[in-house]
Write an enzyme that holds these catalytic residues in place. Structure first.
Site, PDB file in Angstrom:
ATOM      1  N   ASP A  82       0.749  -1.202  -0.099  1.00  0.00           N
ATOM      2  CA  ASP A  82       0.340   0.329   0.484  1.00  0.00           C
ATOM      3  C   ASP A  82       1.008   1.424  -0.151  1.00  0.00           C
ATOM      4  OD1 ASP A  82      -2.371   1.184  -0.158  1.00  0.00           O
ATOM      5  OD2 ASP A  82      -2.464   1.199   2.524  1.00  0.00           O
ATOM      6  N   ASN A 254     -10.074   0.373  -0.304  1.00  0.00           N
ATOM      7  CA  ASN A 254      -9.214   0.438   0.679  1.00  0.00           C
ATOM      8  C   ASN A 254      -9.681   0.165   2.492  1.00  0.00           C
ATOM      9  OD1 ASN A 254      -7.525  -0.282  -1.304  1.00  0.00           O
ATOM     10  ND2 ASN A 254      -5.921   1.644  -0.680  1.00  0.00           N
ATOM     11  N   ILE A 255      -9.469  -0.317   2.998  1.00  0.00           N
ATOM     12  CA  ILE A 255     -10.272   0.566   4.540  1.00  0.00           C
ATOM     13  C   ILE A 255      -8.560  -0.368   5.172  1.00  0.00           C
ATOM     14  CG2 ILE A 255     -11.787  -0.499   6.484  1.00  0.00           C
ATOM     15  CD1 ILE A 255     -13.162  -1.529   3.706  1.00  0.00           C
TER      16      ILE A 255
END
Ligand code: G3H
Ligand code: 13P
Ligand code: ZN
Length: 309
Positions: A82, A254-255
């Site tokens: 990420d 995305n979390i």
């Protein structure tokens, strides 16, 4: 089932009008909570690792924990970097077994973003790894991602096709009004769906990624505030907006913050009710269970990716 890339997942998600959940992982309990939920819901999964997570937990530990989850669940799981900020971190993750990396060149000029992204794409594709790029800048503050509101900017749709063609990138993160962290909007939540729809028309079939997509679940914010925390004004992306994004060209959502909130709220509550506990298993087990509940709800009611294997 080995670790996989997101290519097939995104193709099916685009065609099916749903999105794959990309959850940030930092330790064993988080990985277990997420993957147990996905196993029960028969959902494909992306586990993503930030530079901060690698610094905290170590690349090899995270990789081996994810490999353990693949063995235990037999799910197709993507291991994704990420917000890689330079070529070196992307190379290190590719060489270290990740199946997907993000090169976040959004802080650079358009030309430099293209150059850097293409450099990563060339290295990754030669090794069977897929790449996510970013155009436009999200606001928000995290350990390793820190963008002021003034520096944030929406994605310009007219740049997207050129960026995709010149870089050969496999998916693209865009900025349409979400931001990282637990304080996303003051007042009404607003996302620029007009930008998302325009991009969808300009690059049909191409998978788009939505960062900063936690809903900042009020149940957990309230729990934090009730048990000694202080998060007034925390606010996230309403679930119906995420459902709409997933029905359009957004294939990856995305979390991270929601997981942090669920974990922190549950641990705060546990200590308020059990002030004498000092066995980490006693407070980490309910935190893991809360993450599992949260992720199940996301998979089934928000992303729509349950039973999609
Ligand atoms: O987008 C950022 C993610 O929430 C990761 O945050 O850099 O604090 O691990 P982090
Ligand atoms: P949230 O802070 O909304 O969870 O966003 C996480 C994210 O975008 C990770 O890249
Ligand atoms: Zn992000």
């Amino acid at each position: 089932m080995p670790i996989v890339t997101s290519t097939e997942m995104f193709k099916k998600a685009y065609e099916g009008g749903y999105a794959i959940g990309a959850f940030n992982v930092n330790n064993m309990e988080i990985i277990q909570g997420i993957t147990e939920a996905a196993k029960e819901e028969n959902a494909p999964l992306i586990l993503q690792v930030s530079a901060g997570a690698r610094k905290y937990a170590n690349h090899t530990y995270l990789m081996k924990l994810i490999e353990a989850a693949v063995i235990e669940t037999e799910l197709p799981i993507v291991v994704h970097l990420d917000h890689g900020e330079d070529f070196e971190i992307c190379k290190s993750c590719i060489d270290g077994g990740f199946s997907s990396v993000m090169i976040d060149g959004s802080a650079h000029s358009f030309e430099e973003n293209i150059r850097l992204t293409k450099q990563v794409v060339d290295y990754a594709h030669d090794r069977g790894v897929v790449v996510e790029g970013e155009l436009g800048r999200l606001a928000g503050v995290e350990d390793d991602v820190n963008v002021n509101d003034e520096d944030a900017s929406y994605t310009r749709p007219e740049q997207v096709q050129e960026f995709v063609e010149k870089t050969g990138v496999d998916s693209l993160a865009i900025a349409i009004g979400t931001s990282h962290g637990a304080f996303k909007f003051q007042g009404e939540a607003k996302l620029r769906f007009d930008i998302l729809e325009k991009i969808g028309r300009l690059v049909p079939g191409f998978p788009i990624v939505l960062h900063g997509a936690s809903s900042v679940i009020p149940e957990y914010v309230d729990m934090i505030n009730k048990y000694g925390g202080n998060m007034p004004g925390a606010q996230g992306v309403p679930e119906e907006m995420l459902r709409k994004a997933a029905s359009l060209s957004v294939c990856k959502i995305n979390i991270d913050s929601d997981i942090r909130l669920a974990m922190t709220g549950t641990i705060r509550k546990h200590f308020a009710e059990n002030p004498g506990d000092f066995d980490p298993r006693k407070y980490l087990a309910p935190a893991r269970a809360a993450i599992k509940d949260l992720v199940r709800n996301k998979l089934v009611n928000v992303l729509g990716c349950n039973n999609k294997i």
